[in-house]
Motif scaffolding. Structure first.
Motif, mmCIF file in Angstrom:
data_model
loop_
_atom_site.group_PDB
_atom_site.id
_atom_site.type_symbol
_atom_site.label_atom_id
_atom_site.label_comp_id
_atom_site.label_asym_id
_atom_site.label_seq_id
_atom_site.Cartn_x
_atom_site.Cartn_y
_atom_site.Cartn_z
ATOM 1 N N ASP A 1 -63.973 61.567 48.362
ATOM 2 C CA ASP A 1 -64.791 61.202 49.649
ATOM 3 C C ASP A 1 -63.657 60.401 50.331
ATOM 4 O OD1 ASP A 1 -67.348 60.431 51.095
ATOM 5 O OD2 ASP A 1 -66.240 58.735 50.701
ATOM 6 N N LEU A 2 -62.621 59.617 49.980
ATOM 7 C CA LEU A 2 -61.698 58.798 50.605
ATOM 8 C C LEU A 2 -60.864 59.957 51.712
ATOM 9 C CD1 LEU A 2 -60.592 56.354 51.414
ATOM 10 C CD2 LEU A 2 -58.997 56.660 49.475
ATOM 11 N N PHE A 3 -60.254 61.102 51.090
ATOM 12 C CA PHE A 3 -59.372 62.007 51.543
ATOM 13 C C PHE A 3 -60.070 62.857 52.396
ATOM 14 C CE2 PHE A 3 -55.870 61.122 48.096
ATOM 15 C CZ PHE A 3 -55.504 60.057 48.782
ATOM 16 N N ARG A 4 -59.815 62.843 53.711
ATOM 17 C CA ARG A 4 -60.507 63.798 54.683
ATOM 18 C C ARG A 4 -59.435 64.399 55.558
ATOM 19 N NH1 ARG A 4 -65.805 62.367 55.301
ATOM 20 N NH2 ARG A 4 -66.754 61.383 53.466
ATOM 21 N N TYR A 5 -58.091 64.447 55.029
ATOM 22 C CA TYR A 5 -57.029 65.145 55.738
ATOM 23 C C TYR A 5 -57.321 66.613 55.908
ATOM 24 C CZ TYR A 5 -54.676 65.515 51.209
ATOM 25 O OH TYR A 5 -54.362 65.744 49.851
ATOM 26 N N PRO A 6 -56.761 67.262 56.612
ATOM 27 C CA PRO A 6 -56.759 68.937 56.683
ATOM 28 C C PRO A 6 -56.374 69.660 55.521
ATOM 29 C CG PRO A 6 -56.233 68.105 58.814
ATOM 30 C CD PRO A 6 -55.927 66.870 57.945
ATOM 31 N N GLY A 7 -57.450 70.387 55.008
ATOM 32 C CA GLY A 7 -56.956 71.293 53.780
ATOM 33 C C GLY A 7 -57.221 70.612 52.361
ATOM 34 N N VAL A 8 -57.510 69.305 52.590
ATOM 35 C CA VAL A 8 -57.692 68.521 51.326
ATOM 36 C C VAL A 8 -58.396 69.394 50.174
ATOM 37 C CG1 VAL A 8 -59.625 67.079 51.889
ATOM 38 C CG2 VAL A 8 -58.331 66.424 49.963
ATOM 39 N N ARG A 9 -57.545 69.504 49.068
ATOM 40 C CA ARG A 9 -57.891 70.269 47.896
ATOM 41 C C ARG A 9 -57.673 69.727 46.429
ATOM 42 N NH1 ARG A 9 -53.656 74.620 50.136
ATOM 43 N NH2 ARG A 9 -52.006 73.910 48.881
ATOM 44 N N SER A 10 -58.138 70.246 45.427
ATOM 45 C CA SER A 10 -57.499 69.887 44.072
ATOM 46 C C SER A 10 -56.012 70.806 43.898
ATOM 47 C CB SER A 10 -58.392 70.681 43.071
ATOM 48 O OG SER A 10 -58.518 72.041 43.101
ATOM 49 N N VAL B 1 -46.323 69.110 65.396
ATOM 50 C CA VAL B 1 -46.443 68.201 64.362
ATOM 51 C C VAL B 1 -45.224 68.062 63.241
ATOM 52 C CG1 VAL B 1 -48.041 67.460 62.212
ATOM 53 C CG2 VAL B 1 -49.019 68.690 64.504
ATOM 54 N N VAL B 2 -44.845 66.981 62.884
ATOM 55 C CA VAL B 2 -43.840 66.694 61.727
ATOM 56 C C VAL B 2 -44.700 66.059 60.641
ATOM 57 C CG1 VAL B 2 -41.821 65.612 61.192
ATOM 58 C CG2 VAL B 2 -42.045 66.733 63.442
ATOM 59 N N VAL B 3 -44.567 66.653 59.369
ATOM 60 C CA VAL B 3 -45.158 66.091 58.435
ATOM 61 C C VAL B 3 -44.020 65.637 57.346
ATOM 62 C CG1 VAL B 3 -46.438 66.449 56.061
ATOM 63 C CG2 VAL B 3 -47.240 67.673 58.267
ATOM 64 N N VAL B 4 -43.990 64.003 57.288
ATOM 65 C CA VAL B 4 -42.675 63.727 56.470
ATOM 66 C C VAL B 4 -43.214 63.531 55.010
ATOM 67 C CG1 VAL B 4 -41.359 61.624 56.488
ATOM 68 C CG2 VAL B 4 -42.197 62.174 58.448
ATOM 69 N N GLY B 5 -42.451 64.189 54.133
ATOM 70 C CA GLY B 5 -42.686 64.281 52.756
ATOM 71 C C GLY B 5 -42.827 65.735 52.303
ATOM 72 N N SER B 6 -42.940 65.970 50.987
ATOM 73 C CA SER B 6 -42.783 67.133 50.262
ATOM 74 C C SER B 6 -43.689 67.304 49.023
ATOM 75 C CB SER B 6 -41.192 67.293 49.990
ATOM 76 O OG SER B 6 -40.768 66.383 49.085
ATOM 77 N N GLY B 7 -44.639 66.503 48.838
ATOM 78 C CA GLY B 7 -45.547 66.419 47.788
ATOM 79 C C GLY B 7 -46.812 67.138 47.881
ATOM 80 N N ALA B 8 -47.584 67.077 47.163
ATOM 81 C CA ALA B 8 -48.830 67.832 46.971
ATOM 82 C C ALA B 8 -49.605 67.867 48.234
ATOM 83 C CB ALA B 8 -49.753 67.477 46.008
ATOM 84 N N THR B 9 -49.425 66.509 48.994
ATOM 85 C CA THR B 9 -50.261 66.150 50.213
ATOM 86 C C THR B 9 -49.550 67.105 51.464
ATOM 87 O OG1 THR B 9 -51.004 64.314 49.601
ATOM 88 C CG2 THR B 9 -51.186 64.406 51.838
ATOM 89 N N LEU C 1 -51.093 69.939 53.636
ATOM 90 C CA LEU C 1 -51.204 69.858 55.174
ATOM 91 C C LEU C 1 -50.468 70.914 55.856
ATOM 92 C CD1 LEU C 1 -50.841 65.908 55.408
ATOM 93 C CD2 LEU C 1 -52.625 66.998 56.323
ATOM 94 N N VAL C 2 -49.257 71.373 55.588
ATOM 95 C CA VAL C 2 -48.640 72.260 56.385
ATOM 96 C C VAL C 2 -49.312 73.556 56.761
ATOM 97 C CG1 VAL C 2 -46.568 73.575 56.616
ATOM 98 C CG2 VAL C 2 -46.413 71.212 55.740
ATOM 99 N N PRO C 3 -49.880 74.236 55.653
ATOM 100 C CA PRO C 3 -50.690 75.636 56.173
ATOM 101 C C PRO C 3 -51.839 75.450 56.738
ATOM 102 C CG PRO C 3 -50.498 75.206 53.614
ATOM 103 C CD PRO C 3 -49.745 74.148 54.379
ATOM 104 N N SER C 4 -52.667 74.301 56.627
ATOM 105 C CA SER C 4 -53.913 73.963 57.047
ATOM 106 C C SER C 4 -53.709 73.609 58.558
ATOM 107 C CB SER C 4 -54.553 72.853 56.423
ATOM 108 O OG SER C 4 -55.959 72.651 56.852
ATOM 109 N N MET C 5 -52.633 72.767 58.884
ATOM 110 C CA MET C 5 -52.517 72.375 60.300
ATOM 111 C C MET C 5 -51.911 73.548 61.121
ATOM 112 S SD MET C 5 -51.366 68.344 59.997
ATOM 113 C CE MET C 5 -51.455 67.789 61.710
ATOM 114 N N ALA C 6 -50.986 74.077 60.381
ATOM 115 C CA ALA C 6 -50.438 75.322 61.271
ATOM 116 C C ALA C 6 -51.350 76.429 61.809
ATOM 117 C CB ALA C 6 -49.612 76.096 60.052
#
Length: 516
Positions: free
Chosen positions: A62-71, A199-207, A211-216
């Motif tokens: 419920d907390l995480f609402r960023y684009p594409g959030v998934r397991s 958009v610049v996404v800083v990081g390379s982990g699961a988040t 995010l990258v394909p969803s925001m793209a």
């Protein structure tokens, strides 16, 4: 004057006495709902309540609402063993997972046991009374708060291990000069419009990989800026074998078969990576090059210095991340930030990445037990000095359990085993007339980090957590098959030091006599 033995408590005493519940579960997320199911089915004689600081259930989902959030784990293993996952996608989006958790809570009446807006401020164990006293802050719908106390016999913390209130802040240099929008995925603005934006996404982990394909899909362009590469593996979004199993077996049995299939595959692949890291590296780089059609890009951006599964492997369902790169709507830059500038981010190489929006996907901040430090007889427990028994209970802290998931597989696999073991402990106490139990090693333990993973977000804060030992039952294994075979066969008498109920009664009687 001594009151008669059969005297009833005064009305004022009844009003002032705090409410008592047998078991308190802290947190109404995926783990807390699962814990509640086990408590009400395996310990039906025990009362319980779930205390949830937020105003809704679901926790992370419920907390995480960023684009594409998934397991990043399949739902046959991330889901509950007692509630078949029936949606089409095995790698599910956040909304689907949240609906699943809510449906589970409603189906089994668990939602009626949740007390929302109730944050646990402190937890103090009384050796004399063999009882916990919890101080809580309750937030009403109008935002007003009140303090309240309640007591319980047993506390089960299902809060996860990261801070809901804040994410990791890397303190970007020059960020105050940036004129665009800076957001953190953990606190995604509902009204953020990134259509047609750079958009610049800083990081390379699961988040970031999510995010990258969803925001793209809507942004003008998305750039993932990473300091160093991360292992990313393409996986099917749907489990075709599980679909075939579900077509011929009843839902419950199909779920169990698909669950075990995926457990075996995930554990087998993890063991393969650990035992044959060079071969695993070649396999992953070859697969990524086949998808991306660019061997140079794979060498530069997707071949980490560490071996596969030294950190958690990122999943790209249906290769969506690599497809976004191939489409030209997204790109990856491997470099270090020199400073933020008004128009974006300047790198150590001198390149400036112009950005209307910068997303700081730099990781989580760990927080032990939702920020609640247990006290024993008024003295705070130094968590970093304690050891964890069976990945569940702490030395020095009676009648207190924590839910810790796997780092190399679905969290729920271990969480459900932990909840079943809590029930076994509670029933063991009832059968033997124990008021309390606390784990004690039979000899000195060699300490190891609780979560033995090289990920940055873990290494930053793991020293604040309890430790695991160097032998069973003080090891927190990353092997579900071994845990599934041994956890419920644990001889509780060997490691759990009991306090008989009769000893507590004698202490109460002695104090009462001296008071009179």
């Amino acid at each position: 004057m001594t009151p008669p033995a059969n005297a009833q408590p005064a009305a004022s005493d009844l009003v002032s006495a705090p409410e008592h519940v047998d078991v308190i579960v802290i947190g109404a997320g995926l783990s807390g709902i699962g814990a509640a199911y086990r408590l009400q089915t395996e310990c039906p004689g025990r009362s319980y309540a779930i205390l949830e600081a937020r105003d809704t259930l679901g926790g992370t989902w419920d907390l995480f609402r960023y684009p594409g959030v998934r397991s990043d784990s399949d739902m046959f293993t991330l889901g509950y063993p007692f509630k078949p996952w029936q949606d089409a996608k095995a790698i599910a989006d956040g909304d689907s997972i949240l609906r699943y958790i809510k449906a589970t809570a409603a189906e089994f009446g668990i939602d009626r046991r949740i007390r929302y807006g109730t944050r646990v401020l402190s937890a103090d164990w009384s050796t004399r009374d063999a009882r916990w006293t919890l101080e809580t802050e309750r937030t009403a719908a109008d935002g007003s708060t009140e303090l309240a106390s309640l007591t319980c016999d047993f506390v089960y913390s299902c809060t996860g291990y990261y801070d809901y209130g804040q994410g990791h802040d890397p303190q970007f240099p020059g960020v105050e000069s940036y004129t665009g929008t800076l957001v953190h995925p953990q606190f995604w603005p509902e009204d953020l419009d990134y259509a047609g934006k750079r958009v610049v996404v800083v990081g390379s982990g699961a988040t970031a990989v999510t995010l990258v394909p969803s925001m793209a899909e809507e942004a003008a362009h998305v750039t993932m800026l990473q300091r160093s590469p991360t292992w990313i593996s393409s996986i099917p979004g749907r489990d075709r074998v599980a679909d075939a199993i579900r077509a011929v077996l009843p839902a419950k049995h199909a779920h169990q078969v698909a669950r075990m299939k995926n457990v075996l595959f995930t554990l087998g692949f993890y063991q393969f990576c650990q035992r044959y890291p060079a071969t695993a590296r070649k396999m992953l780089t070859r697969l990524n090059a086949r998808v991306l059609k660019d061997e140079q890009a794979v060498r530069e951006h997707f071949t980490p210095a560490y071996d596969p599964w030294d950190q958690r492997l990122c999943a790209a369902p249906d290769a969506d991340f690599f497809k976004a790169l191939k489409s030209g709507k997204a790109s990856v830059v491997t470099d270090h930030i020199d400073t933020f500038v008004p128009e974006g981010v300047r790198l150590k190489s001198g390149t400036v990445l112009e950005a209307d929006i910068v997303v700081s996907a730099t990781g989580l901040k760990l927080l032990a037990f939702g920020g609640v430090t247990p006290h024993v007889d008024g003295e705070p427990v130094v968590l970093s000095e304690q050891f964890v028994w069976r990945g569940l209970m702490l030395t020095g802290v009676p009648n207190f359990a924590v839910c810790i998931g796997y780092t190399n597989a679905s969290w729920t696999l271990r969480a459900d085993l932990s909840s079943r073991l809590v029930c076994k402990v509670l029933n063991h106490m009832d059968r033997n007339g124990y008021a309390a139990v606390v784990p004690r090693p039979d000899r000195e333990l060699t300490p190891r980090p609780l979560l033995d993973l090289a990920a940055g977000y873990i290494q930053r804060s793991i020293g604040d957590f309890p430790r695991q030992g160097d032998r069973s039952p003080w090891l927190v294994r990353q092997n579900y098959l071994i845990d599934a075979a041994t956890t419920m066969r644990t001889d509780l008498r060997k490691s759990l030091h009991p306090t008989p109920r009769s000893a507590v009664k004698r202490a109460e009687t002695k104090e009462s006599a001296s008071a009179h």
